[in-house]
Write an enzyme that holds these catalytic residues in place. Structure first.
Site, short mmCIF file in Angstrom:
data_model
loop_
_atom_site.label_atom_id
_atom_site.label_comp_id
_atom_site.label_asym_id
_atom_site.label_seq_id
_atom_site.Cartn_x
_atom_site.Cartn_y
_atom_site.Cartn_z
N LYS A 94 -35.03 -9.73 -10.67
CA LYS A 94 -34.47 -11.04 -10.99
C LYS A 94 -33.12 -11.25 -10.30
CE LYS A 94 -36.99 -11.33 -15.38
NZ LYS A 94 -36.90 -11.47 -16.85
N TYR A 151 -43.84 -18.83 -15.48
CA TYR A 151 -43.47 -18.69 -16.89
C TYR A 151 -44.13 -19.74 -17.78
CZ TYR A 151 -39.95 -15.06 -15.97
OH TYR A 151 -39.31 -13.88 -15.64
N PHE A 196 -35.70 -20.56 -25.22
CA PHE A 196 -35.04 -19.95 -24.07
C PHE A 196 -35.62 -20.40 -22.73
CE2 PHE A 196 -38.36 -16.89 -25.39
CZ PHE A 196 -39.05 -16.69 -24.19
N ARG A 244 -44.84 -1.35 -16.81
CA ARG A 244 -44.18 -1.88 -18.01
C ARG A 244 -43.38 -0.77 -18.70
NH1 ARG A 244 -43.88 -7.38 -19.54
NH2 ARG A 244 -44.21 -6.80 -21.71
N THR A 279 -37.83 -5.66 -23.53
CA THR A 279 -37.27 -6.89 -22.97
C THR A 279 -35.74 -6.91 -22.99
OG1 THR A 279 -39.25 -8.10 -23.64
CG2 THR A 279 -37.28 -9.42 -23.17
N ARG A 301 -34.50 -1.19 -17.64
CA ARG A 301 -33.65 -2.05 -18.48
C ARG A 301 -32.74 -1.21 -19.38
NH1 ARG A 301 -38.55 -6.22 -20.04
NH2 ARG A 301 -38.28 -7.72 -18.33
N ASN A 360 -32.30 -9.51 -17.68
CA ASN A 360 -32.84 -8.16 -17.89
C ASN A 360 -33.46 -7.57 -16.63
OD1 ASN A 360 -35.05 -9.79 -17.83
ND2 ASN A 360 -35.82 -9.25 -19.85
N HIS A 377 -38.99 -8.44 -13.83
CA HIS A 377 -40.22 -8.89 -14.46
C HIS A 377 -41.34 -7.92 -14.09
CE1 HIS A 377 -43.73 -11.31 -15.53
NE2 HIS A 377 -44.23 -10.92 -14.37
N GLU A 399 -50.55 -13.67 -11.37
CA GLU A 399 -49.22 -13.68 -10.75
C GLU A 399 -49.27 -13.27 -9.28
OE1 GLU A 399 -46.93 -11.28 -13.49
OE2 GLU A 399 -47.20 -12.75 -15.09
P1 IDP Z 1 -40.86 -9.54 -20.71
O1 IDP Z 1 -40.10 -9.92 -19.45
O2 IDP Z 1 -40.34 -8.25 -21.29
O3 IDP Z 1 -42.36 -9.57 -20.55
P2 IDP Z 1 -41.15 -12.04 -22.18
O4 IDP Z 1 -41.22 -12.11 -23.66
O5 IDP Z 1 -42.42 -12.28 -21.41
O6 IDP Z 1 -40.48 -10.64 -21.81
O7 IDP Z 1 -40.05 -13.11 -21.72
C1 IDP Z 1 -39.92 -13.46 -20.37
C2 IDP Z 1 -38.45 -13.45 -20.03
O8 IDP Z 1 -37.80 -14.50 -20.75
C3 IDP Z 1 -37.69 -12.19 -20.43
O9 IDP Z 1 -37.82 -11.13 -19.49
C4 IDP Z 1 -36.27 -12.70 -20.54
O10 IDP Z 1 -35.67 -12.85 -19.25
C5 IDP Z 1 -36.49 -14.08 -21.13
N1 IDP Z 1 -36.43 -14.06 -22.61
C6 IDP Z 1 -37.39 -13.61 -23.45
N2 IDP Z 1 -37.03 -13.74 -24.73
C7 IDP Z 1 -35.79 -14.30 -24.69
C8 IDP Z 1 -34.87 -14.69 -25.72
O11 IDP Z 1 -35.11 -14.56 -26.92
N3 IDP Z 1 -33.69 -15.23 -25.30
C9 IDP Z 1 -33.38 -15.39 -23.98
N4 IDP Z 1 -34.23 -15.04 -22.99
C10 IDP Z 1 -35.41 -14.49 -23.34
MG MG Z 2 -43.62 -11.19 -20.15
#
Ligand code: IDP
Ligand code: MG
Length: 153
Positions: A9, A49, A57, A85, A91, A102, A112, A115, A126
């Protein structure tokens, strides 16, 4: 063999962590079969997304991933989706286990670093979105010493 999709990212690119992050996958024994830097536009970010559209968010997430270039990779290996993963970690960087990308490199739940596709179905979707030209097919000679062919693992 599975192929999964990851991207570093904007925070990872801006912090100069692309090399360290890619090394995590290389040293694990995974094969890079696609790589490119992209300045993501809103259309691509929205398609990628789509599952998060409507969440609180979401607007910030789209703004973040379109704010500065990312580095996209296609990564191949046995059980590559699950393995990647695990290498990436939870996350939120503050909850992610030490030893994960992470967990070792991040302190945020939104910035974070990386992806990674969460299922084979997501990976296929994707990869089609980010690498419509396809990935690079080649034999990785070190696979001979990475996997035990006699136990298929
Ligand atoms: P992942 O990247 O671990 O699969 P996802 O739940 O798919 O997590 O969320 C996609 C991305 O959205 C996350 O990597 C993060 O950048 C952002 N994100 C997810 N949950 C939150 C939140 O509660 N607040 C702010 N950003 C979030
Ligand atoms: Mg995800």
């Amino acid at each position: 063999m599975e192929t999964t999709f990851i991207f570093v990212k904007p925070d990872g690119v801006q912090r100069g962590l692309v090399g360290q992050i890619l090394t995590r996958f290389e040293r694990k024994g995974l094969q890079v079969v696609g790589a490119k830097m992209i300045k993501v536009d809103e259309e691509l970010a929205g398609k990628h997304y789509a599952e998060h559209e409507g969440k609180p968010f979401y607007p910030g997430l789209i703004k973040f991933v379109t704010s500065s270039p990312i580095m996209a990779f296609a990564i191949r290996g046995v059980d590559a989706v699950t393995v990647c993963r695990k290498v990436i970690g939870a996350t939120n960087g503050r909850n992610a286990e030490p030893g994960t990308i992470r967990g070792d490199l991040g302190m945020s739940g939104s910035y974070n670093l990386i992806h990674g596709s969460d299922s084979i179905e997501s990976a296929n979707r994707e990869l089609a979105l980010w690498f419509p030209e396809g990935v690079i097919e080649y034999d990785k000679s070190s696979n001979f010493w990475t996997y035990d062919a006699s136990d298929r693992g």
